[in-house]
Scaffold this active site. Structure first.
Site, PDB file in Angstrom:
ATOM      1  CG  HIS A   1       2.351 -13.551   6.081  1.00 58.76           C
ATOM      2  ND1 HIS A   1       2.675 -13.253   4.776  1.00 58.76           N
ATOM      3  CD2 HIS A   1       3.327 -14.392   6.524  1.00 58.76           C
ATOM      4  CE1 HIS A   1       3.795 -13.859   4.447  1.00 58.76           C
ATOM      5  NE2 HIS A   1       4.209 -14.566   5.492  1.00 58.76           N
TER       6      HIS A   1
ATOM      7  CG  ASN B   1      -1.576  -8.859   5.195  1.00 63.33           C
ATOM      8  OD1 ASN B   1      -2.267  -9.186   4.218  1.00 63.33           O
ATOM      9  ND2 ASN B   1      -0.341  -9.296   5.364  1.00 63.33           N
TER      10      ASN B   1
ATOM     11  CG  LEU C   1      -2.004  -1.097   1.199  1.00 65.97           C
ATOM     12  CD1 LEU C   1      -2.664  -1.210   2.572  1.00 65.97           C
ATOM     13  CD2 LEU C   1      -3.044  -0.824   0.125  1.00 65.97           C
TER      14      LEU C   1
HETATM   15  C1  GAR Z   1      -3.648 -16.639   1.371  1.00 64.41           C
HETATM   16  O1  GAR Z   1      -2.973 -17.801   1.750  1.00 64.41           O
HETATM   17  C2  GAR Z   1      -3.086 -15.429   2.070  1.00 64.41           C
HETATM   18  O2  GAR Z   1      -2.680 -15.705   3.382  1.00 64.41           O
HETATM   19  C3  GAR Z   1      -1.887 -15.148   1.193  1.00 64.41           C
HETATM   20  O3  GAR Z   1      -2.367 -15.324  -0.120  1.00 64.41           O
HETATM   21  C4  GAR Z   1      -3.388 -16.315  -0.106  1.00 64.41           C
HETATM   22  C5  GAR Z   1      -4.607 -15.751  -0.791  1.00 64.41           C
HETATM   23  O4  GAR Z   1      -5.602 -16.714  -0.907  1.00 64.41           O
HETATM   24  N1  GAR Z   1      -1.391 -13.822   1.425  1.00 64.41           N
HETATM   25  C6  GAR Z   1      -0.117 -13.523   1.334  1.00 64.41           C
HETATM   26  O5  GAR Z   1       0.731 -14.331   1.024  1.00 64.41           O
HETATM   27  C7  GAR Z   1       0.239 -12.076   1.663  1.00 64.41           C
HETATM   28  N2  GAR Z   1       1.636 -11.946   1.970  1.00 64.41           N
HETATM   29  P1  GAR Z   1      -7.116 -16.313  -1.155  1.00 64.41           P
HETATM   30  O6  GAR Z   1      -7.137 -15.325  -2.308  1.00 64.41           O
HETATM   31  O7  GAR Z   1      -7.759 -17.631  -1.535  1.00 64.41           O
HETATM   32  O8  GAR Z   1      -7.671 -15.733   0.119  1.00 64.41           O
END
Ligand code: GAR
Length: 206
Positions: free
Chosen positions: A109, A107, A93
């Site tokens: 993670h 967020n 952001l």
């Molecule tokens: C999830 O596992 C989330 O934790 C990760 O991306 C995936 C999105 O899945 N986020 C990151 O890695 C951020 N650093 P989704 O679109 O099915 O919710």
């Protein structure tokens, strides 16, 4: 409480939030905006299927970062959201946005911060890194967002065992199901109830 959910991909975490607004712990929470960094994100379909307003705001469509940052602020202002939830949102952001919504952006993670996080650590990569290191537990973290990747005060974490025959994909799936889809709605619940306090960069639940 009104919330905006930011997405970039499949949107299973968005779905977990939607499901909880219908039948779960978030029935007094309204998603007033789903904002995607990509027009191709399946999460946009999930939002549309549930009658939720969507917007696509991609950095690459703007002449300058400042213009993009201002547009992001304007979209959230228009939505009336009091909390911004990054649910698989992969852009960093901008400073205006982070300043304006200080302590009002969370967020999810897919690792136990401070492990396997930071720039480039998204999607399957934290799980590949966890297995490469041989950790015996991994999990997910909900944290407040500042101007750096995966760096703000930690609100909730949940762990699962890493199993001997895990692949990055099996570990990812277990962490989503048992950790992410649980603690992200729980975090929103705690904030809606006014139970979350941040002091000296540490987050407390009271
Ligand atoms: C999830 O596992 C989330 O934790 C990760 O991306 C995936 C999105 O899945 N986020 C990151 O890695 C951020 N650093 P989704 O679109 O099915 O919710």
């Amino acid at each position: 409480m009104k919330i905006a959910v930011f997405v970039s991909g499949g949107g299973t975490n968005l779905q977990a939030i939607i499901d909880n607004t219908k039948n779960g712990i978030l029935q007094d929470v309204e998603i007033t905006l789903v904002l995607s960094s990509s027009k191709d994100a399946y999460a946009l379909e999930r939002a549309a299927n549930n009658g939720i307003k969507t917007a696509v705001v991609s950095k690459k469509d703007f002449a300058s970062l400042e213009e993009w940052d201002e547009t992001m602020v304007a979209e959230v202002e228009k939505s009336g959201a009091e909390l911004v939830v990054l649910a698989g949102y992969l852009s960093l952001l901008g400073p205006e946005f982070v300043g304006k919504y200080s302590n009002r952006i969370i967020n999810i993670h897919p690792a136990l911060i401070p492990s396997f996080c930071g720039a480039g650590m998204y999607g399957i990569r934290p799980h590949q890194a966890a297995l490469a290191k041989g950790v015996k537990v991994s999990g997910a973290t909900v944290h407040f967002v500042n101007e750096n990747y995966d760096d703000g005060p930690i609100l909730l974490q949940k762990a699962v065992d890493v199993l001997p025959d895990d692949t990055p994909e099996t570990l990812q799936k277990r962490i989503m199901k048992e950790c992410e889809w649980q603690i992200l709605p729980q975090a929103i619940r705690l904030i809606a109830d006014g139970k979350v306090i941040i002091e000296n960069n540490i987050c407390y639940v009271r």
